[in-house]
Every structure is written in C-alpha cells, then in structure tokens.
Design a protein around this motif. Structure first.
Motif, PDB file in Angstrom:
ATOM      1  N   VAL A   1      36.621  36.268  42.532  1.00 39.62           N
ATOM      2  CA  VAL A   1      36.795  37.719  42.669  1.00 39.62           C
ATOM      3  C   VAL A   1      35.438  38.414  42.783  1.00 39.62           C
ATOM      4  O   VAL A   1      35.298  39.393  43.521  1.00 39.62           O
ATOM      5  CB  VAL A   1      37.594  38.271  41.469  1.00 39.62           C
ATOM      6  CG1 VAL A   1      37.789  39.775  41.606  1.00 39.62           C
ATOM      7  CG2 VAL A   1      38.947  37.581  41.372  1.00 39.62           C
TER       8      VAL A   1
ATOM      9  N   VAL B   1      32.329  42.982  38.292  1.00 36.78           N
ATOM     10  CA  VAL B   1      33.699  43.297  38.691  1.00 36.78           C
ATOM     11  C   VAL B   1      34.439  43.850  37.488  1.00 36.78           C
ATOM     12  O   VAL B   1      34.197  43.438  36.349  1.00 36.78           O
ATOM     13  CB  VAL B   1      34.421  42.041  39.246  1.00 36.78           C
ATOM     14  CG1 VAL B   1      34.556  40.971  38.163  1.00 36.78           C
ATOM     15  CG2 VAL B   1      35.786  42.395  39.813  1.00 36.78           C
ATOM     16  N   HIS B   2      35.322  44.821  37.714  1.00 32.23           N
ATOM     17  CA  HIS B   2      36.138  45.372  36.649  1.00 32.23           C
ATOM     18  C   HIS B   2      37.293  44.429  36.323  1.00 32.23           C
ATOM     19  O   HIS B   2      37.821  43.752  37.204  1.00 32.23           O
ATOM     20  CB  HIS B   2      36.704  46.732  37.055  1.00 32.23           C
ATOM     21  CG  HIS B   2      35.702  47.838  36.992  1.00 32.23           C
ATOM     22  ND1 HIS B   2      35.881  49.047  37.629  1.00 32.23           N
ATOM     23  CD2 HIS B   2      34.495  47.925  36.362  1.00 32.23           C
ATOM     24  CE1 HIS B   2      34.833  49.834  37.389  1.00 32.23           C
ATOM     25  NE2 HIS B   2      33.987  49.171  36.629  1.00 32.23           N
TER      26      HIS B   2
ATOM     27  N   SER C   1      40.230  45.307  35.686  1.00 33.63           N
ATOM     28  CA  SER C   1      41.422  45.784  36.391  1.00 33.63           C
ATOM     29  C   SER C   1      41.555  45.126  37.758  1.00 33.63           C
ATOM     30  O   SER C   1      42.668  44.813  38.198  1.00 33.63           O
ATOM     31  CB  SER C   1      41.358  47.310  36.543  1.00 33.63           C
ATOM     32  OG  SER C   1      40.176  47.704  37.239  1.00 33.63           O
ATOM     33  N   GLU C   2      40.436  44.885  38.422  1.00 33.83           N
ATOM     34  CA  GLU C   2      40.472  44.208  39.726  1.00 33.83           C
ATOM     35  C   GLU C   2      40.841  42.737  39.554  1.00 33.83           C
ATOM     36  O   GLU C   2      41.588  42.178  40.360  1.00 33.83           O
ATOM     37  CB  GLU C   2      39.126  44.336  40.425  1.00 33.83           C
ATOM     38  CG  GLU C   2      39.107  43.724  41.816  1.00 33.83           C
ATOM     39  CD  GLU C   2      37.773  43.878  42.524  1.00 33.83           C
ATOM     40  OE1 GLU C   2      37.571  43.206  43.552  1.00 33.83           O
ATOM     41  OE2 GLU C   2      36.943  44.668  42.036  1.00 33.83           O
TER      42      GLU C   2
ATOM     43  N   ALA D   1      44.549  42.628  38.924  1.00 31.88           N
ATOM     44  CA  ALA D   1      45.290  42.860  40.167  1.00 31.88           C
ATOM     45  C   ALA D   1      45.292  41.605  41.038  1.00 31.88           C
ATOM     46  O   ALA D   1      46.298  41.273  41.668  1.00 31.88           O
ATOM     47  CB  ALA D   1      44.675  44.042  40.926  1.00 31.88           C
ATOM     48  N   HIS D   2      44.170  40.895  41.061  1.00 30.52           N
ATOM     49  CA  HIS D   2      44.073  39.653  41.829  1.00 30.52           C
ATOM     50  C   HIS D   2      45.023  38.599  41.248  1.00 30.52           C
ATOM     51  O   HIS D   2      45.714  37.888  42.006  1.00 30.52           O
ATOM     52  CB  HIS D   2      42.636  39.144  41.799  1.00 30.52           C
ATOM     53  CG  HIS D   2      42.396  37.927  42.638  1.00 30.52           C
ATOM     54  ND1 HIS D   2      42.089  37.996  43.979  1.00 30.52           N
ATOM     55  CD2 HIS D   2      42.433  36.605  42.331  1.00 30.52           C
ATOM     56  CE1 HIS D   2      41.939  36.769  44.459  1.00 30.52           C
ATOM     57  NE2 HIS D   2      42.143  35.909  43.471  1.00 30.52           N
TER      58      HIS D   2
ATOM     59  N   LYS E   1      48.638  39.550  42.021  1.00 25.80           N
ATOM     60  CA  LYS E   1      48.912  39.373  43.440  1.00 25.80           C
ATOM     61  C   LYS E   1      49.320  37.942  43.737  1.00 25.80           C
ATOM     62  O   LYS E   1      50.089  37.679  44.669  1.00 25.80           O
ATOM     63  CB  LYS E   1      47.669  39.752  44.258  1.00 25.80           C
ATOM     64  CG  LYS E   1      47.852  39.616  45.763  1.00 25.80           C
ATOM     65  CD  LYS E   1      46.581  40.005  46.498  1.00 25.80           C
ATOM     66  CE  LYS E   1      46.744  39.827  48.000  1.00 25.80           C
ATOM     67  NZ  LYS E   1      45.486  40.175  48.717  1.00 25.80           N
TER      68      LYS E   1
ATOM     69  N   GLY F   1      34.437  45.019  32.132  1.00 29.22           N
ATOM     70  CA  GLY F   1      34.336  44.116  33.268  1.00 29.22           C
ATOM     71  C   GLY F   1      33.468  42.917  32.941  1.00 29.22           C
ATOM     72  O   GLY F   1      33.066  42.709  31.787  1.00 29.22           O
TER      73      GLY F   1
END
Length: 209
Positions: free
Chosen positions: A130, A137-138, A140-141, A144-145, A148, A184
């Motif tokens: 990521v 990187v946060h 939250s990202e 989400a990854h 997904k 993060g």
C-alpha cells in the motif's frame, strides 16, 4: 482443594473480564477520538486559503464543545443518568474487545500462499504494497485496501491499529498525508523495525563504520 481451585478460577475470570473491559474501553476511546478528529479535519476547505479555509474545522470544534457542555449540564442536573451512560459504555467496551476471528493478512494470489505466510510477514508485505514509494500511509487507506480484497469486514481504524501494534508494527498517531494528520505507518519506521535486503547496510558500510 476444590474450593481453592474454584476460587482461583473465579479470580482468573474476574481478571479476564477486567482486562477485556479495559482493552475495549481503550479501543472504544480510540474509535471515538479518531472519528471525531477525521470529522473535524474534513471540514477544511481546500478551495479556500487563510483563515477562511479553517472556518469549517473551527465551527465543528465549537459544535463539539457545545455538545460537551450540554452533556455536562445534563449530568449535573440528573446525576442518575450517569448509571445508564456507564452501563452503555461498559457494554460497548465489552463488544469492542470481542476476540478477533481474523488476523491481519495481506491480499495474496491464492489461499495456500496466504496461509503459508506468518501474520507479521503478511502484514508487513501488505503495508509495503500500500505504501509503494510514498513515505507514509494512513491506516484508513490500509483498511480500505484490506476490505477491497474481502478482508477485515466490519473493522474500524482502531481495530486495525490494535492488531498492527500487537504484531509489533510501529503506528504513528500523527502521520500527515494530504494535509490531514492522523494514525498511520511511516515507511522509514517500518523499514527500521523490519529491514529488508535493500534497507540493510552492506558489509562494506558496516566495516567503514
């Protein structure tokens, strides 16, 4: 002997309950603070500059302050309501600390490959994927990854943080990505904790040092 055993079991049960409530309270607190922080930060206008861009977060902070003052006045006027609030918090904390049925794993090509990796290695590989070539990187990202790819369903950012920290992965509470500081992972911290062949010093560098 049976009485001693029963007493020991009772003490262990109470201790386990206390630990679960404490862990759940910490998780619940993190969820609330992270959610409110993200909500306040989301009020900033990127199309404006100066003080006008910060009016949104300031108004949201003022609203939160008014709500907190209203809750304080209500508690002073009707202290018995605190029993209901304490019970609701304890129940939410108990649920928040429910045993995890899933482990943090990075998306893999096949289930066999995912099961063959250790949880720490899979989590580090996921974070590096990521991150890419970015410095940070946060969470939250990252979450989400994960979702997904069909993993971490129902998780919040706080749930992911607890699992990463349990694996020894450093989580920074103020990682700034896109002008928004929140929890993060920094690539430098990750490489320092889990060095790769590229990040390890060469024998020549070691000798020179």
């Amino acid at each position: 002997m049976n009485r001693r055993l029963a007493a020991a079991v009772d003490v262990a049960t109470r201790s386990g309950m206390a630990v679960r409530l404490a862990t759940g309270s910490r998780t619940l607190y993190d969820r609330i603070t992270e959610g409110l922080t993200a909500w306040v930060a989301a009020g900033r206008r990127d199309d404006l500059t100066g003080y006008r861009a910060a009016l949104g977060p300031l108004l949201r902070l003022a609203l939160l302050g008014a709500l907190a003052y209203g809750a304080y006045r209500t508690a002073r006027a009707a202290p018995w309501l605190m029993w209901f609030a304490a019970g609701a918090w304890a129940l939410a904390a108990w649920r928040a600390a429910a045993p995890a049925e899933e482990s943090v794993e990075g998306p893999a090509d096949t289930p066999d490959e995912a099961s063959a990796e250790a949880p720490v290695e899979a989590a580090v590989a996921l974070l590096r994927e990521v991150l890419g070539d970015r410095p940070a990187v946060h969470l939250s990202e990252v979450l989400a990854h994960l979702q997904k790819h069909g993993q971490g369903e129902g998780w919040k950012v706080a749930d992911l943080r607890v699992r990463l920290e349990a694996l020894g992965i450093p989580v920074d509470p103020r990682v700034k990505v896109g002008k928004v500081p929140t929890r993060g992972v920094r690539g430098a911290d990750l490489n320092a904790r889990f060095p790769t062949e590229e990040t390890c010093p060469s024998p020549t560098q070691v000798d020179a040092a």
